[in-house]
Design a protein around this motif. Structure first.
Motif, PDB file in Angstrom:
ATOM      1  N   GLY A  31      -0.843  -5.895   3.357  1.00 14.40           N
ATOM      2  CA  GLY A  31      -0.634  -6.593   1.637  1.00 14.40           C
ATOM      3  C   GLY A  31       0.157  -5.183   1.437  1.00 14.40           C
ATOM      4  O   GLY A  31       0.487  -4.849   0.247  1.00 14.40           O
ATOM      5  N   VAL A  32      -0.970  -4.244   1.445  1.00 19.70           N
ATOM      6  CA  VAL A  32      -0.497  -2.302   0.313  1.00 19.70           C
ATOM      7  C   VAL A  32       0.676  -1.746   1.546  1.00 19.70           C
ATOM      8  O   VAL A  32       1.597  -1.290   0.415  1.00 19.70           O
ATOM      9  N   LEU A  33       1.551  -2.584   2.187  1.00 21.56           N
ATOM     10  CA  LEU A  33       2.919  -2.276   2.046  1.00 21.56           C
ATOM     11  C   LEU A  33       3.945  -2.284   2.032  1.00 21.56           C
ATOM     12  O   LEU A  33       5.001  -2.720   1.436  1.00 21.56           O
ATOM     13  N   SER A  34       3.444  -3.929   1.640  1.00 19.85           N
ATOM     14  CA  SER A  34       4.449  -4.763   1.297  1.00 19.85           C
ATOM     15  C   SER A  34       5.479  -5.001  -0.198  1.00 19.85           C
ATOM     16  O   SER A  34       6.121  -5.060  -0.644  1.00 19.85           O
ATOM     17  N   ALA A  84     -13.706   2.384   0.264  1.00 20.89           N
ATOM     18  CA  ALA A  84     -12.727   3.244  -0.711  1.00 20.89           C
ATOM     19  C   ALA A  84     -11.128   3.364  -0.157  1.00 20.89           C
ATOM     20  O   ALA A  84     -10.351   4.256   0.351  1.00 20.89           O
ATOM     21  N   PRO A  85     -10.657   1.861  -0.706  1.00 21.73           N
ATOM     22  CA  PRO A  85      -9.546   1.409  -0.389  1.00 21.73           C
ATOM     23  C   PRO A  85      -8.548   1.911  -0.797  1.00 21.73           C
ATOM     24  O   PRO A  85      -6.867   2.082  -0.620  1.00 21.73           O
ATOM     25  N   PHE A  86      -8.699   2.906  -2.254  1.00 25.10           N
ATOM     26  CA  PHE A  86      -7.374   3.193  -2.800  1.00 25.10           C
ATOM     27  C   PHE A  86      -7.708   4.844  -2.230  1.00 25.10           C
ATOM     28  O   PHE A  86      -5.528   5.310  -1.726  1.00 25.10           O
ATOM     29  N   THR A  87      -8.184   5.333  -1.540  1.00 23.52           N
ATOM     30  CA  THR A  87      -8.303   6.915  -0.572  1.00 23.52           C
ATOM     31  C   THR A  87      -7.741   6.132   0.172  1.00 23.52           C
ATOM     32  O   THR A  87      -6.304   6.880   1.434  1.00 23.52           O
ATOM     33  N   GLN A  88      -8.005   5.134   1.140  1.00 24.13           N
ATOM     34  CA  GLN A  88      -7.285   4.965   2.623  1.00 24.13           C
ATOM     35  C   GLN A  88      -5.601   4.716   2.207  1.00 24.13           C
ATOM     36  O   GLN A  88      -5.480   4.966   2.963  1.00 24.13           O
ATOM     37  N   TRP A 141      -1.383  -3.897  -6.021  1.00 25.38           N
ATOM     38  CA  TRP A 141      -2.146  -5.375  -6.392  1.00 25.38           C
ATOM     39  C   TRP A 141      -2.927  -5.820  -5.583  1.00 25.38           C
ATOM     40  O   TRP A 141      -4.072  -6.200  -5.503  1.00 25.38           O
ATOM     41  N   PHE A 142      -2.384  -5.609  -3.971  1.00 28.59           N
ATOM     42  CA  PHE A 142      -3.720  -5.927  -2.941  1.00 28.59           C
ATOM     43  C   PHE A 142      -4.765  -5.039  -2.355  1.00 28.59           C
ATOM     44  O   PHE A 142      -5.653  -5.122  -1.848  1.00 28.59           O
ATOM     45  N   LEU A 143      -4.724  -3.845  -3.532  1.00 26.55           N
ATOM     46  CA  LEU A 143      -5.477  -2.652  -3.022  1.00 26.55           C
ATOM     47  C   LEU A 143      -6.509  -2.898  -3.301  1.00 26.55           C
ATOM     48  O   LEU A 143      -7.362  -2.841  -2.072  1.00 26.55           O
ATOM     49  N   GLU A 144      -7.205  -3.765  -3.664  1.00 26.13           N
ATOM     50  CA  GLU A 144      -8.742  -4.038  -3.570  1.00 26.13           C
ATOM     51  C   GLU A 144      -9.110  -5.747  -3.873  1.00 26.13           C
ATOM     52  O   GLU A 144     -10.065  -6.243  -4.105  1.00 26.13           O
ATOM     53  N   LYS A 145      -8.213  -6.446  -3.249  1.00 27.16           N
ATOM     54  CA  LYS A 145      -8.012  -8.165  -2.965  1.00 27.16           C
ATOM     55  C   LYS A 145      -8.842  -7.727  -1.583  1.00 27.16           C
ATOM     56  O   LYS A 145      -9.301  -7.630  -0.435  1.00 27.16           O
ATOM     57  N   LYS A 146     -10.070  -9.186  -1.564  1.00 27.03           N
ATOM     58  CA  LYS A 146     -10.600  -9.729  -0.889  1.00 27.03           C
ATOM     59  C   LYS A 146     -10.000 -10.767  -0.047  1.00 27.03           C
ATOM     60  O   LYS A 146      -9.574 -12.022  -0.887  1.00 27.03           O
ATOM     61  N   VAL A 147      -9.918 -10.232   1.683  1.00 30.69           N
ATOM     62  CA  VAL A 147      -9.540 -10.681   1.980  1.00 30.69           C
ATOM     63  C   VAL A 147     -10.259 -11.916   2.885  1.00 30.69           C
ATOM     64  O   VAL A 147     -10.670 -10.470   3.626  1.00 30.69           O
TER      65      VAL A 147
END
Length: 290
Positions: free
Chosen positions: A20-23, A163-167, A184-190
């Motif tokens: 998601g964070v790459l797409s 720490a989603p932003f750091t990762q 937009w996927f950064l803090e999305k709960k899957v």
């Protein structure tokens, strides 16, 4: 342009977040469907077929895909090296015992395990891959025997959660793309363990999405799909959390699995040059050793 990065799993270890964070990164061309499984399941189709799956993304810096079957497949590391010895490889891991339980929930969700007895212990007896896929050290050793350590990024799901932003920045830096992108996927709960209550309503919503794309309003469809309010409505009114209905793992089973995976966890820590791992199973192992 060759594919120059892959996500290899492990299964049920935040691979959806990585994809998601790459797409939506402007310098990354990621296969939209996530799982191609080329090197594990479709290798006989050839490189041209593989590269065609990603479409026309020649303008991007990094081009790749995420297939969780790659991590445990014994033939995949050598096949990847033959295709591109400079491949950047992303591996995501989580507590191996929690991963096994999540694996169990996924098997129920996919209807691979049915019947009245859906306890974890029943699934564990039925499917040896629950435990096999949690032997991270064993499988990582095959990759490290072929690829240099600096071509493999290991990310922990627990650290993504905290720490989603750091990762995400670590991931972008590893791939050599702009680190300041905010997906937009950064803090999305899957949520990995929900099932549909009303399949008819769900199929109708998917039909509307396909119809919208077919008449040229795909942008509107995507905006609605990504809307937090719409997502909450779907989760609250037409989905059920499997953890609410499937019994948790028994404590004696958890201790048994800790013993079975102890040497593998120690090997993984050695491979990664770490003295600790961010897992309850690791902490329990250390406490019992002291």
């Amino acid at each position: 342009m060759k594919v120059n990065f892959i996500g290899i799993g492990a299964q049920k270890c935040a691979s959806t977040w990585i994809h998601g964070v790459l797409s939506d990164h402007p310098e990354v061309g990621a296969y939209p469907g996530k799982e191609i499984d080329y090197f594990s399941d479709y290798y006989n189709r050839g490189y041209q077929w593989y590269e065609r799956q990603l479409g026309n993304v020649d303008s991007v810096r990094m081009r790749g895909e995420v297939s969780t079957s790659y991590f445990t497949d014994s033939d995949t590391p050598s096949r990847v090296f033959l295709y591109n010895p400079n491949m950047r490889i992303v591996l995501s891991l989580r507590d191996p015992i929690e991963r096994a339980y999540s694996n169990h929930l996924n098997e129920i969700k996919l209807c691979h395990l049915t019947g009245q007895n859906l306890e974890f212990e029943s699934g564990l007896a039925n499917n040896p891959m629950y435990l096999e896929q949690s032997h991270y050290g064993k499988h990582l050793a095959r990759w490290l025997a072929i690829f240099p350590r600096d071509q493999i990024l290991v990310i922990f799901q627990e650290e993504i959660r905290d720490a989603p932003f750091t990762q995400a920045r670590n991931l972008y830096r590893f791939l050599g793309v702009a680190e300041d992108h905010q997906s937009w996927f950064l803090e999305k709960k899957v949520n990995e363990s929900r099932i549909i209550k009303n399949t008819g309503a769900d199929h109708f919503l998917k039909y509307l999405g396909k119809l919208g794309r077919s008449i040229g309003i795909g942008g509107v469809v995507e905006a609605v799909r990504k809307n937090d309010l719409v997502g909450r409505l779907r989760r609250n009114y037409n989905q059920i959390e499997l953890r609410q209905v499937i019994p948790p793992m028994r404590e004696d089973t958890k201790i048994c699995l800790q013993d079975m995976l102890a040497d593998d966890m120690r090997e993984l820590a050695h491979q990664l040059g770490r003295k600790d791992l961010p897992w309850p199973s690791w902490m329990a192992l250390c406490n019992r050793s002291n």
